[in-house]
Design an enzyme around this catalytic site. Structure first.
Site, PDB file in Angstrom:
ATOM      1  N   LYS A  67      -9.842 -21.764  85.268  1.00  0.00           N
ATOM      2  CA  LYS A  67     -11.118 -21.059  85.079  1.00  0.00           C
ATOM      3  C   LYS A  67     -11.666 -20.431  86.365  1.00  0.00           C
ATOM      4  O   LYS A  67     -12.406 -19.459  86.321  1.00  0.00           O
ATOM      5  CB  LYS A  67     -12.159 -22.014  84.499  1.00  0.00           C
ATOM      6  CG  LYS A  67     -11.977 -22.307  83.016  1.00  0.00           C
ATOM      7  CD  LYS A  67     -13.112 -23.167  82.507  1.00  0.00           C
ATOM      8  CE  LYS A  67     -13.085 -23.233  80.997  1.00  0.00           C
ATOM      9  NZ  LYS A  67     -14.253 -23.920  80.440  1.00  0.00           N
ATOM     10  N   ASP A 103     -18.793 -19.959  77.118  1.00  0.00           N
ATOM     11  CA  ASP A 103     -19.291 -21.328  76.906  1.00  0.00           C
ATOM     12  C   ASP A 103     -20.818 -21.312  76.942  1.00  0.00           C
ATOM     13  O   ASP A 103     -21.482 -22.003  76.165  1.00  0.00           O
ATOM     14  CB  ASP A 103     -18.799 -22.275  78.015  1.00  0.00           C
ATOM     15  CG  ASP A 103     -17.352 -22.689  77.806  1.00  0.00           C
ATOM     16  OD1 ASP A 103     -16.881 -22.660  76.649  1.00  0.00           O
ATOM     17  OD2 ASP A 103     -16.682 -23.043  78.796  1.00  0.00           O
TER      18      ASP A 103
HETATM   19  N1  NAP Z   1     -17.309 -28.190  72.495  1.00  0.00           N
HETATM   20  C1  NAP Z   1     -16.778 -27.437  73.420  1.00  0.00           C
HETATM   21  O1  NAP Z   1     -16.572 -26.231  73.241  1.00  0.00           O
HETATM   22  C2  NAP Z   1     -16.439 -28.046  74.759  1.00  0.00           C
HETATM   23  C3  NAP Z   1     -16.219 -27.209  75.864  1.00  0.00           C
HETATM   24  C4  NAP Z   1     -15.912 -27.798  77.107  1.00  0.00           C
HETATM   25  C5  NAP Z   1     -15.820 -29.190  77.217  1.00  0.00           C
HETATM   26  N2  NAP Z   1     -16.033 -29.979  76.126  1.00  0.00           N
HETATM   27  C6  NAP Z   1     -15.982 -31.464  76.257  1.00  0.00           C
HETATM   28  O2  NAP Z   1     -16.907 -31.826  77.272  1.00  0.00           O
HETATM   29  C7  NAP Z   1     -16.455 -32.964  77.992  1.00  0.00           C
HETATM   30  C8  NAP Z   1     -16.542 -32.714  79.506  1.00  0.00           C
HETATM   31  O3  NAP Z   1     -15.731 -31.622  79.866  1.00  0.00           O
HETATM   32  P1  NAP Z   1     -15.773 -31.003  81.361  1.00  0.00           P
HETATM   33  O4  NAP Z   1     -14.806 -29.899  81.378  1.00  0.00           O
HETATM   34  O5  NAP Z   1     -17.171 -30.756  81.787  1.00  0.00           O
HETATM   35  O6  NAP Z   1     -15.177 -32.234  82.198  1.00  0.00           O
HETATM   36  P2  NAP Z   1     -15.306 -32.545  83.763  1.00  0.00           P
HETATM   37  O7  NAP Z   1     -15.568 -31.319  84.543  1.00  0.00           O
HETATM   38  O8  NAP Z   1     -14.117 -33.371  84.091  1.00  0.00           O
HETATM   39  O9  NAP Z   1     -16.622 -33.493  83.873  1.00  0.00           O
HETATM   40  C9  NAP Z   1     -16.634 -34.750  83.274  1.00  0.00           C
HETATM   41  C10 NAP Z   1     -18.051 -35.334  83.322  1.00  0.00           C
HETATM   42  O10 NAP Z   1     -18.061 -36.532  82.540  1.00  0.00           O
HETATM   43  C11 NAP Z   1     -18.469 -37.645  83.368  1.00  0.00           C
HETATM   44  N3  NAP Z   1     -17.733 -38.813  82.872  1.00  0.00           N
HETATM   45  C12 NAP Z   1     -16.394 -38.917  82.663  1.00  0.00           C
HETATM   46  N4  NAP Z   1     -16.100 -40.131  82.133  1.00  0.00           N
HETATM   47  C13 NAP Z   1     -17.281 -40.791  82.007  1.00  0.00           C
HETATM   48  C14 NAP Z   1     -17.633 -42.084  81.520  1.00  0.00           C
HETATM   49  N5  NAP Z   1     -16.702 -42.930  81.082  1.00  0.00           N
HETATM   50  N6  NAP Z   1     -18.946 -42.444  81.515  1.00  0.00           N
HETATM   51  C15 NAP Z   1     -19.895 -41.581  81.963  1.00  0.00           C
HETATM   52  N7  NAP Z   1     -19.615 -40.339  82.454  1.00  0.00           N
HETATM   53  C16 NAP Z   1     -18.320 -39.955  82.466  1.00  0.00           C
HETATM   54  C17 NAP Z   1     -18.125 -37.228  84.772  1.00  0.00           C
HETATM   55  O11 NAP Z   1     -18.916 -37.988  85.661  1.00  0.00           O
HETATM   56  P3  NAP Z   1     -18.512 -38.173  87.228  1.00  0.00           P
HETATM   57  O12 NAP Z   1     -19.060 -36.977  87.943  1.00  0.00           O
HETATM   58  O13 NAP Z   1     -19.179 -39.439  87.605  1.00  0.00           O
HETATM   59  O14 NAP Z   1     -17.011 -38.251  87.268  1.00  0.00           O
HETATM   60  C18 NAP Z   1     -18.500 -35.737  84.730  1.00  0.00           C
HETATM   61  O15 NAP Z   1     -19.898 -35.561  84.806  1.00  0.00           O
HETATM   62  C19 NAP Z   1     -15.042 -33.248  77.487  1.00  0.00           C
HETATM   63  O16 NAP Z   1     -15.115 -34.330  76.582  1.00  0.00           O
HETATM   64  C20 NAP Z   1     -14.648 -31.988  76.756  1.00  0.00           C
HETATM   65  O17 NAP Z   1     -13.784 -32.268  75.667  1.00  0.00           O
HETATM   66  C21 NAP Z   1     -16.347 -29.435  74.900  1.00  0.00           C
END
Ligand code: NAP
Length: 275
Positions: A67, A103
């Site tokens: 990205k 997004d």
């Molecule tokens: N619906 C959609 O279109 C869409 C689009 C994009 C993403 N998503 C979903 O959104 C989620 C995050 O995606 P992302 O790309 O933002 O990921 P990312 O950049 O890796 O960020 C992950 C976030 O989740 C936190 N985290 C991870 N495991 C955790 C836990 N066990 N308890 C509490 N906090 C936790 C991390 O905290 P730390 O900073 O402490 O590591 C960070 O804030 C994923 O589940 C993804 O499938 C959905």
């Protein structure tokens, strides 16, 4: 007429739902077009992006880990993509490539069109400070929401809040203030992986019983009902999972590529059948 193509550029294309959704939409509108997911390495990225300039290519979606890496390889960025600092959709117009971030707009359309909820001027708590949090946070600030950000790693919540300050009222929430902040908020949005079927199965992203006044959105769509959404429903709150955001970010890309309104219901049906 030549078949048109759109691609997903990803590190591991195998599990993506985007081909099912977009190919169903092309079929519904009778377009001679194919959407294909490609696994692309960092080294292959420049050559793959260069091929998007060809006349029979609408463009591409871009996901982890490309990205940010596509930005120097394309010609323009929309204001949204510029503010988020990441591109999830590329549009090819006559060989010129523009980077979009659907997004941000997809999250808002999902909230408004699927749930009839307008976050304008609402008090919102967002959990998470990763890639999707930046797009969701910006979307909320752009419509005048007041945003509090909480994250497992507090320093990342603070850094994200600082970087969003010029777009509106935003602050990081300290862990001991979280309960009060959530109870005061109208809307709670989870952008963390807690509750995700492989990265955080069965987990709540905040202590049990911390719920807002009106609505909970969890942008996770696997599983379709996370523990957070189960708790919110049990408390009688309105809920939305991540499926509408996935559909509307795809619909925004589809509309830019084809110039036609996306068949939203067909896209929902295709995804529900594939989940
Ligand atoms: N619906 C959609 O279109 C869409 C689009 C994009 C993403 N998503 C979903 O959104 C989620 C995050 O995606 P992302 O790309 O933002 O990921 P990312 O950049 O890796 O960020 C992950 C976030 O989740 C936190 N985290 C991870 N495991 C955790 C836990 N066990 N308890 C509490 N906090 C936790 C991390 O905290 P730390 O900073 O402490 O590591 C960070 O804030 C994923 O589940 C993804 O499938 C959905």
């Amino acid at each position: 007429m030549e078949t048109k193509h759109a691609y997903l550029l990803s590190g591991s294309a195998g599990h993506s739902l985007s081909p099912v959704m977009h190919n169903a939409a092309f079929g519904e509108l009778g377009l001679d077009a194919r959407y294909e997911a490609l696994s692309v390495t960092q080294d292959e990225l420049p050559e793959v992006v260069a091929r998007l300039r060809e006349g029979n290519v609408y463009g591409a979606n871009v996901t982890i880990p490309h990205k940010l890496a596509v930005i120097p390889l394309i010609d323009n960025l929309t204001p949204e993509a510029q503010s988020v600092g990441a591109v999830n959709t590329i549009l090819n117009r006559g060989g010129e490539l523009t980077g979009h971030n659907t997004d941000l707009t997809g999250f808002l359309r999902a909230l408004r069109e699927d749930s009839g909820y307008d976050p304008e001027s609402r008090d919102v708590v967002m959990l998470g400070a990763g890639g999707s949090a930046r797009a969701v946070g910006l979307a909320l600030l752009r419509v005048g929401a007041t945003l509090g950000i909480a994250n497992r790693t507090q320093s990342r919540a603070e850094a994200l809040a600082r970087s969003l300050e010029r777009y509106g009222h935003v602050a990081a929430i300290r862990p001991f203030d979280l309960g009060r902040a959530v109870q005061r908020a109208s809307l709670l949005v989870n952008t963390t992986s807690a509750g995700h079927e492989t990265h955080g199965a069965g987990q709540l992203p905040l202590p049990h019983g911390f719920l807002p006044r009106e609505m909970v959105v969890d942008i996770i769509y696997r599983p379709v009902k996370t523990p957070l959404l189960v708790a919110a429903e049990a408390a009688g709150l309105r809920t939305q999972n991540g499926l509408p955001m996935l559909v509307y970010q795809g619909a925004e890309a589809f509309e830019r590529w084809t110039g036609q309104p996306a068949p939203i219901e067909v896209m929902f049906r295709a995804l529900r059948g594939a989940l």
